[in-house]
Design an enzyme around this catalytic site. Structure first.
Site, mmCIF file in Angstrom:
data_model
loop_
_atom_site.group_PDB
_atom_site.id
_atom_site.type_symbol
_atom_site.label_atom_id
_atom_site.label_comp_id
_atom_site.label_asym_id
_atom_site.label_seq_id
_atom_site.Cartn_x
_atom_site.Cartn_y
_atom_site.Cartn_z
ATOM 1 N N GLY A 243 0.781 -1.309 0.023
ATOM 2 C CA GLY A 243 -0.119 0.056 0.265
ATOM 3 C C GLY A 243 0.757 1.212 0.005
ATOM 4 C CD GLU A 282 0.823 -9.208 0.803
ATOM 5 O OE1 GLU A 282 0.893 -10.374 1.351
ATOM 6 O OE2 GLU A 282 -0.108 -8.915 0.922
ATOM 7 N N PRO A 283 4.769 -4.998 -0.688
ATOM 8 C CG PRO A 283 6.740 -4.000 -0.741
ATOM 9 C CD PRO A 283 5.977 -5.242 -0.024
ATOM 10 N N GLY A 284 3.474 -3.667 -3.740
ATOM 11 C CA GLY A 284 3.483 -3.932 -5.094
ATOM 12 C C GLY A 284 4.022 -2.454 -5.848
ATOM 13 C CB CYS A 352 -15.645 3.710 -29.106
ATOM 14 S SG CYS A 352 -14.872 3.128 -30.566
ATOM 15 C CD GLU A 353 -15.764 4.334 -22.261
ATOM 16 O OE1 GLU A 353 -16.151 4.879 -21.316
ATOM 17 O OE2 GLU A 353 -15.847 3.050 -22.658
ATOM 18 C CE1 TYR A 382 -2.344 -3.213 -8.698
ATOM 19 C CE2 TYR A 382 -0.912 -1.307 -7.857
ATOM 20 C CZ TYR A 382 -1.648 -2.794 -7.571
ATOM 21 O OH TYR A 382 -1.373 -3.153 -6.217
HETATM 22 N N1 LLP Z 1 -1.321 -6.830 -0.652
HETATM 23 C C1 LLP Z 1 -2.617 -7.038 -0.674
HETATM 24 C C2 LLP Z 1 -3.410 -7.900 -0.002
HETATM 25 C C3 LLP Z 1 -3.437 -6.352 -1.707
HETATM 26 O O1 LLP Z 1 -4.668 -6.470 -1.861
HETATM 27 C C4 LLP Z 1 -2.552 -5.368 -2.228
HETATM 28 C C5 LLP Z 1 -3.220 -4.679 -3.383
HETATM 29 C C6 LLP Z 1 -1.219 -5.313 -2.232
HETATM 30 C C7 LLP Z 1 -0.573 -6.137 -1.232
HETATM 31 C C8 LLP Z 1 -0.205 -4.406 -2.828
HETATM 32 O O2 LLP Z 1 -0.809 -3.172 -2.762
HETATM 33 P P1 LLP Z 1 0.620 -1.818 -3.391
HETATM 34 O O3 LLP Z 1 1.602 -1.946 -2.481
HETATM 35 O O4 LLP Z 1 0.392 -2.160 -4.677
HETATM 36 O O5 LLP Z 1 -0.404 -0.367 -3.043
HETATM 37 N N2 LLP Z 1 -5.395 -1.007 -8.989
HETATM 38 C C9 LLP Z 1 -5.496 0.180 -8.050
HETATM 39 C C10 LLP Z 1 -4.565 -0.712 -6.684
HETATM 40 C C11 LLP Z 1 -5.201 -1.593 -6.209
HETATM 41 C C12 LLP Z 1 -4.698 -2.460 -5.221
HETATM 42 C C13 LLP Z 1 -5.105 -3.625 -4.770
HETATM 43 N N3 LLP Z 1 -4.361 -4.300 -3.750
HETATM 44 C C14 LLP Z 1 -4.530 1.109 -8.436
HETATM 45 O O6 LLP Z 1 -4.016 1.248 -9.635
HETATM 46 O O7 LLP Z 1 -4.138 1.843 -8.058
#
Ligand code: LLP
Length: 423
Positions: A243, A282-284, A352-353, A382
């Site tokens: 997050g 758990e960063p993404g 188309c929008e 994302y």
């Molecule tokens: N762990 C869990 C259980 C999650 O649900 C998520 C993201 C993460 C880790 C990683 O979160 P991050 O570090 O990437 O913020 N599509 C949206 C973001 C959705 C995130 C969903 N879960 C966007 O583009 O902002």
């Protein structure tokens, strides 16, 4: 009016902005666009590795890469090479990771509605952790798991904390589809039930409070709430989820992974977590966002009385974030990266929008026009992972660049790929 050149801090670490060209990983973006076509996702391998290393260092007990932010076999291998685990949320993600050669023992399985199939595959493969989300899942696990083989679990809890972020990506509050509420007693009940199932070992708890969070305070509040559980149940593991936010536009500032990790760890000690508890994350986005850019080609420029529309060859199909969350982005012309950006346009896609807007008000150099390439930075998270085939468009190619070399890691989809689904 206008804006200066693109801020380097929004670009991958190895970016060089020169007169007439932009290099990432020692490779020219315009050359890449000519070779691989557009739209094109370009990832700087050095930045991806640096962010993984940073995360692995600060969360030394274990960190999982949230693969939903961007996944392909090359990314899975890279994350694991840097010592990370991989968080998957569907069988599709799990399958890509396992096919890439990554061991199931590096995989962490999420999901608020895991199918029987997903649960069975996770169990059979012997994943590192399964994060249990709801009572119906516990019912399914009770039927699936036997005392012959241990399923290692964490329990996903909702601490009742509201992170300051877009409501679509907020998950720590009571009113959510994710996890077991602590306040209602559901979390306690879930832990007790899971502990009574032979073959299930509950290591601890997991709390993911949301995404694109800039204020670390919300994590600190969460830790204080979770402390009780860890003590009472003698757990040895706590995952604070992902997050951490990133900067997308000029002037935005986000904490680094190290700053985030340090504050989280200090807060854990402050609320009394024993050093023996594995504190994991758990960063993404914080790993992939800034490592990637998207290169488009401009196909049409249309002045109307209120503004000028500049249309590129992608749009909401490769970056739905502006439409979904109202997210802001910057743009620049890779052939004029040092030029003042004095031309205001609405950067739109080819769908188309009318909502197919990438940047409501983008600033580009005067020189940018039809046939120019335009780059949007910070699209590594994302973007590709939420790309769609809307209007039966074909998803872009993805290249990794490193030390002057580019390698294709995901080829561009073709119309034949789309036709393959027809029966
Ligand atoms: N762990 C869990 C259980 C999650 O649900 C998520 C993201 C993460 C880790 C990683 O979160 P991050 O570090 O990437 O913020 N599509 C949206 C973001 C959705 C995130 C969903 N879960 C966007 O583009 O902002």
């Amino acid at each position: 009016m206008g804006q200066g050149p693109i801020e380097k801090s929004l670009l991958p670490d190895t970016t060089v902005l020169a007169h007439g060209e932009t290099l990432i990983g020692g490779v020219s973006l315009t050359e890449l666009a000519k070779e691989f076509g557009t739209p094109l996702f370009v990832y700087d391998e050095a930045t991806l590795r640096a962010r993984c290393q940073e995360a692995a260092q600060i969360f030394s007990d274990g960190v999982a890469f949230a693969s939903k932010s961007f996944l392909c076999g090359a990314m899975a291998r890279l994350a694991v090479e840097e010592g990370l685990y991989i968080d998957v949320a569907t069988e599709g993600e799990m399958d890509i990771v396992l096919r890439s050669g990554v061991s199931a023992q590096r995989v962490i399985v999420h999901g608020n509605n895991k199918s029987d199939n997903e649960l069975r595959r996770a169990y059979d493969e012997g994943v590192h952790r399964l994060i249990v989300d709801n009572f119906d899942e516990i019912d399914r696990l009770e039927k699936l798991v036997t005392s012959e083989k241990v399923l290692h679990c964490l329990v996903r809890v909702t601490p009742g904390v509201e992170a300051h972020t877009h409501e679509f990506v907020r998950t720590g509050q009571e009113d959510t589809k994710f996890g077991f509420s602590i306040n209602s007693g559901a979390a306690r009940e879930a832990i007790d039930r899971l502990k009574s199932i032979a073959g299930i070992r509950v290591h601890g708890i997991h709390a993911h409070i949301g995404s694109q969070i800039f204020e670390v305070d919300a994590y600190l509040e969460t830790l204080a709430i979770l402390a009780e559980f860890v003590f009472e149940d003698g757990f040895d593991e706590l995952c604070v989820g992902g997050g951490l936010g990133v900067a997308y536009t000029t002037g935005e500032v986000a904490p680094t992974i190290t700053e985030w990790g340090e504050q989280v760890r200090q807060a854990a000690w402050a609320v009394g977590f024993p050093a023996s508890v594995r504190l994991t994350a758990e960063p993404g986005r914080a790993i992939t966002a800034q490592a990637g850019v998207t290169v488009y080609k401009v196909g049409a420029v249309k002045p109307v009385s209120q503004r000028t529309y500049m249309a590129v060859d992608g749009g909401m199909s490769d970056n739905p974030r502006p439409v979904l969350y109202g997210s802001g982005y910057e743009a620049f012309d890779p052939s004029y990266p040092l030029a003042e950006r004095t031309q205001a346009v609405r950067l739109v896609g080819k769908h188309c929008e009318s909502g197919d807007v990438l940047i409501d008000e983008a600033w580009l150099p005067e020189q940018t026009g039809v046939e120019s390439f335009v780059v949007t930075p910070v699209t590594g998270a994302y973007g590709y992972s939420m790309a769609s085939n809307y209007n039966r468009s074909t998803r872009p190619a993805v290249v990794f660049v490193l030390n002057g070399e580019a390698r294709l890691v995901l080829r561009r989809e073709t119309v034949d790929d789309l036709a393959r689904l027809e029966v």
